[in-house]
Design an enzyme around this catalytic site. Structure first.
Site, PDB file in Angstrom:
ATOM      1  N   SER A  42       0.854  -1.259   0.159  1.00  0.00           N
ATOM      2  CA  SER A  42      -0.046  -0.018   0.009  1.00  0.00           C
ATOM      3  C   SER A  42       0.842   1.270  -0.042  1.00  0.00           C
ATOM      4  CB  SER A  42      -0.991  -0.220   1.098  1.00  0.00           C
ATOM      5  OG  SER A  42      -1.920   0.990   1.163  1.00  0.00           O
ATOM      6  N   ASP A  64      -6.038  -3.811  -2.235  1.00  0.00           N
ATOM      7  CA  ASP A  64      -5.001  -3.484  -1.560  1.00  0.00           C
ATOM      8  C   ASP A  64      -4.336  -4.520  -0.880  1.00  0.00           C
ATOM      9  OD1 ASP A  64      -3.308  -2.309   0.733  1.00  0.00           O
ATOM     10  OD2 ASP A  64      -4.763  -0.592   0.905  1.00  0.00           O
TER      11      ASP A  64
END
Length: 386
Positions: free
Chosen positions: A67, A213
């Protein structure tokens, strides 16, 4: 990247130096802490060495980040100054997260707005990433800078873990992926941001791939880095892993039996689950990596790891640690805390009895110098640009 002679991969006999891995946690806007910490620490060593700047990305054989950690890690991999990444968060953060979820009322309001906020944030993030990463691909970084990358994500078509990877053992599958697309994929946090729909560079004109993610399964990606290091580094080469969190929250709740019955609204329609997952993963994966490294080291393979910051965050930081908190005062507090933690890390480097300090000092002393404006290198002309 500015034209110049390509910098070759790390030189010297493999056994003469450790195989070094950098692992960077996810955490949304808390990535500004990561960038500010690394900027402060490397700047101190650059001044001690009389250099304009140090090329931290070139200090590692492998960089893994989830991320927001992947955004910082990819910027390091291409040789951008961390001060530039801090500026990215400051300037573009409010556009990437145009609405902060802070409790039930804001979650309900967000739920009534359809995809308006996440669409705007998606476009803002892509534009910000292009400023720093340009059209550089995974293969460019490996060929031109000698840095391997392993970036976790989730492939939505199969709901399974996916790692964008370019290492000596990974083959060519991910060579042509632009770093911008990789960062979009790994940072596509459900609720907070859009899922990432990106082109498959191996099938031009084909259907786009959709990712979520990487922090959903590897927000602390230290195990990703450890597994890759074990598969790449020769058996007689020591491994060193440097793991950096994103100013972890002072967590914990004392709950009675009645308060355990939480509904979706009590979880802010799901927004409060993400910080819980991040905290749990940070602890779990760090300790699994420690136990595994110790077990392997006892069999004769040297693996050392350091996790920083390694002390509790002041409770006064709690109001400023939201994943989507783009308030100037929140960024100011994160940056100030990063500077404090970097100064304490530098103090550990000055302590001859600190093993963590020895590892970090050795890394910093081995880093090549670079211009203050960033590394100068040639992007291989054979790779496709995004």
């Amino acid at each position: 990247m500015s034209p110049a002679a390509s910098i070759p991969p790390h030189e010297g006999p493999a056994a003469a130096r450790p195989y070094r891995v950098l692992s960077l946690d996810g955490g949304g806007m808390r990535g500004v802490y990561t960038a500010a910490f690394l900027a402060r620490l490397t700047d101190q060593f650059a001044r001690l060495r009389g250099e304009p700047a140090l090329d931290l990305g070139r200090g590692f054989d492998l960089i893994t980040g989830a991320s927001t950690g992947a955004i910082v890690g990819c910027a390091l991999a291409v040789g951008r100054p961390m001060s530039e990444v801090v500026a990215l968060y400051r300037e573009h953060g409010p556009k990437i997260f145009p609405h902060r979820i802070a409790g039930q009322a804001s979650a309900i309001y967000r739920a009534t707005q359809g995809d308006r906020f996440v669409r705007a944030g998606d476009q803002a993030l892509r534009e910000a990433l292009r400023e720093v990463l340009d059209g550089v691909t995974m293969g460019d970084v490996y060929e031109g800078r000698g840095v391997s990358l392993s970036i976790p994500a989730v492939l939505m078509s199969e709901h399974r873990a996916w790692v964008f990877k370019k290492t000596p053992k990974s083959g060519v599958r991910d060579d042509l992926y632009p770093l911008v697309d990789v960062c979009m994929a790994t940072s596509a946090a459900p609720i907070y941001r859009s899922l990432a729909a990106i082109d498959d560079p191996n099938s031009p004109g084909g259907p786009q791939q959709v990712f979520a993610d990487g922090g959903l399964w590897a927000n602390n990606p230290i195990m990703v880095g450890l597994v890759d290091a074990l598969s790449i580094a020769p058996p007689d080469q020591p491994i060193e892993i440097f793991s950096l969190g994103t100013c972890p929250r002072p967590e914990g709740e004392h709950l009675d039996a009645e308060s355990a019955h939480r509904s979706m609204l009590d979880w802010s329609l799901g927004a409060d689950v993400a910080p819980l997952s991040i905290s749990a993963q940070e602890f779990a994966f760090d300790h699994m990596a420690r136990l595994l490294a110790n077990a392997i080291s006892s069999c004769g393979r040297s693996i050392c790891r350091v996790r920083f910051p390694n002390r509790p965050v002041p409770a006064s930081m709690l109001p400023y640690l939201g994943l989507d908190d783009t308030r100037p005062e929140a960024m100011d507090r994160l940056i100030a805390q990063a500077h404090t933690d970097a100064d304490l890390t530098k103090s550990a480097c000055d302590d001859l009895h600190s093993e963590d300090g020895r590892m970090i000092r050795g890394l910093m002393n081995d880093l090549p110098a670079m211009p203050a404006a960033g590394a100068v290198w040639t992007v291989p002309s054979t790779a496709m640009k995004g």
